[in-house]
Design a protein around this motif. Structure first.
Motif, short mmCIF file in Angstrom:
data_model
loop_
_atom_site.label_atom_id
_atom_site.label_comp_id
_atom_site.label_asym_id
_atom_site.label_seq_id
_atom_site.Cartn_x
_atom_site.Cartn_y
_atom_site.Cartn_z
N UNK A 223 0.82 -1.19 0.00
CA UNK A 223 0.00 0.00 0.00
C UNK A 223 0.87 1.26 0.00
N UNK A 224 0.56 2.17 0.91
CA UNK A 224 1.34 3.40 1.02
C UNK A 224 2.79 3.11 1.35
N UNK A 225 3.02 2.10 2.16
CA UNK A 225 4.40 1.74 2.51
C UNK A 225 5.15 1.16 1.32
N UNK A 226 4.41 0.62 0.36
CA UNK A 226 5.05 0.14 -0.87
C UNK A 226 5.65 1.29 -1.66
N UNK A 227 4.99 2.45 -1.61
CA UNK A 227 5.52 3.65 -2.27
C UNK A 227 6.82 4.09 -1.60
N UNK A 228 6.85 4.02 -0.27
CA UNK A 228 8.06 4.36 0.48
C UNK A 228 9.18 3.38 0.12
N UNK A 229 8.84 2.09 0.00
CA UNK A 229 9.84 1.08 -0.36
C UNK A 229 10.43 1.38 -1.74
N UNK A 230 9.58 1.78 -2.69
CA UNK A 230 10.06 2.12 -4.03
C UNK A 230 10.98 3.33 -3.99
N UNK A 231 10.63 4.31 -3.17
CA UNK A 231 11.48 5.49 -3.01
C UNK A 231 12.83 5.11 -2.42
N UNK A 232 12.80 4.18 -1.45
CA UNK A 232 14.04 3.73 -0.83
C UNK A 232 14.95 3.04 -1.85
N UNK A 233 14.35 2.19 -2.66
CA UNK A 233 15.15 1.49 -3.67
C UNK A 233 15.79 2.48 -4.64
N UNK A 234 15.06 3.51 -5.00
CA UNK A 234 15.58 4.53 -5.90
C UNK A 234 16.78 5.24 -5.29
N UNK A 235 16.76 5.45 -3.98
CA UNK A 235 17.85 6.16 -3.32
C UNK A 235 19.04 5.25 -3.01
#
Length: 284
Positions: A136-148
């Motif tokens: 969910x919303x935390x999946x978006x955070x996970x994607x952002x983390x992977x990008x960084x």
């Protein structure tokens, strides 16, 4: 702030401790001016129960708890408890949303466990690969983390699909690391994947509220205790806290890996800028 942490942990408290918690939540401004005897009387419990309540929340006793409560109330900005209303003007929305976000980040800055962050950085710096799990919303955070994190030179990936991160977790081994992200910490699918990762020998860094099933599975827990209620706009501010913790970990990992690694990151950034210039020239 501390009040958010109390609300988050309310269901896990004993019956008598809940009475103390409710008394604090009902009149926090009054509590900071009272002594322990007055609080015990208003909550209809004994003074030792108040002390137990303070220790359950992680404080040595009444005086440390009271000081933390006073600090939290002093730091809070106007608008913390104001919900956006149908007739709000743009200026009202700017004040309410910004105040809420600022209060969330102030609370994070004052309560983020620096020791836990350092332990997480130690795990990440020696990891063979890093996987980020969220839904969910935390999946978006996970994607952002992977990008960084992918620029760290360590293989990284983010999974938001429960079936996929379950399979991925089962393949992990000692030396691998998982960062599990959850704003509630009670997702059965995420808990299952973390169990699989731990079973294979991987270290698991959890970003979630303390006292939750996911938090209990962590190699290292970075607790993020924020209030959740029926206000649909609350997750907007909550997500900011998680994104900032990801930033702290990403920057900390880059610094911990030394100047040679930072030079590689600068070269990668330069290559990206050159690509952008070439693309702009092409479409121009």
């Amino acid at each position: 702030m501390l009040l958010d942490s109390i609300r988050t942990q309310l269901d896990s408290l004993s019956k008598s401790e809940k009475k103390v918690a409710q008394a604090v939540l009902d009149h926090p401004d009054l509590i900071v001016s009272q002594n322990i005897t007055a609080l015990a009387k208003s909550a209809q419990v004994s003074e030792p129960t108040v002390v137990r309540f303070c220790r359950t929340l992680g404080y040595d006793g009444w005086h440390e708890f009271k000081l933390k409560l006073a600090q939290g109330l002093a730091l809070a900005l106007p608008g913390l408890n104001e919900q956006p209303a149908q007739d709000d003007l743009a200026a009202d929305l700017v004040n309410k949303i910004c105040s809420r976000s600022i209060n969330t980040l102030l609370d994070l800055r004052n309560n983020l466990d620096a020791e836990a962050v350092q332990q997480a950085l130690d795990i990440l710096s020696r990891a063979n690969k890093i996987e980020f799990y969220g839904q969910g919303t935390s999946g978006i955070v996970a994607a952002d983390a992977q990008h960084k994190f992918f620029r760290s030179g360590v293989p990284t990936v983010a999974y938001a699909d429960p079936a996929i991160h379950s399979i991925a977790a089962a393949l992990l081994r000692s030396g691998d690391a998982v960062v599990a992200i959850s704003q509630r910490g009670n997702s059965p699918a995420l808990v299952r994947s973390v169990k699989l990762a731990r079973r294979g020998g991987a270290d698991v860094i959890v970003l979630a509220p303390s006292g939750t099933p996911l938090a209990d599975m962590a190699t290292v827990l970075i607790p993020i205790d924020l209030i959740f209620n029926t206000d649909p706009y609350t997750p907007i501010s909550a997500r900011l806290a998680y994104l900032v913790v990801i930033d702290v970990l990403a920057v900390g990992l880059a610094l911990q890996r030394g100047p040679e690694f930072r030079k590689k990151m600068q070269n990668a950034q330069k290559a990206l800028q050159e690509f952008d210039l070439q693309f702009d020239s092409f479409i121009g």
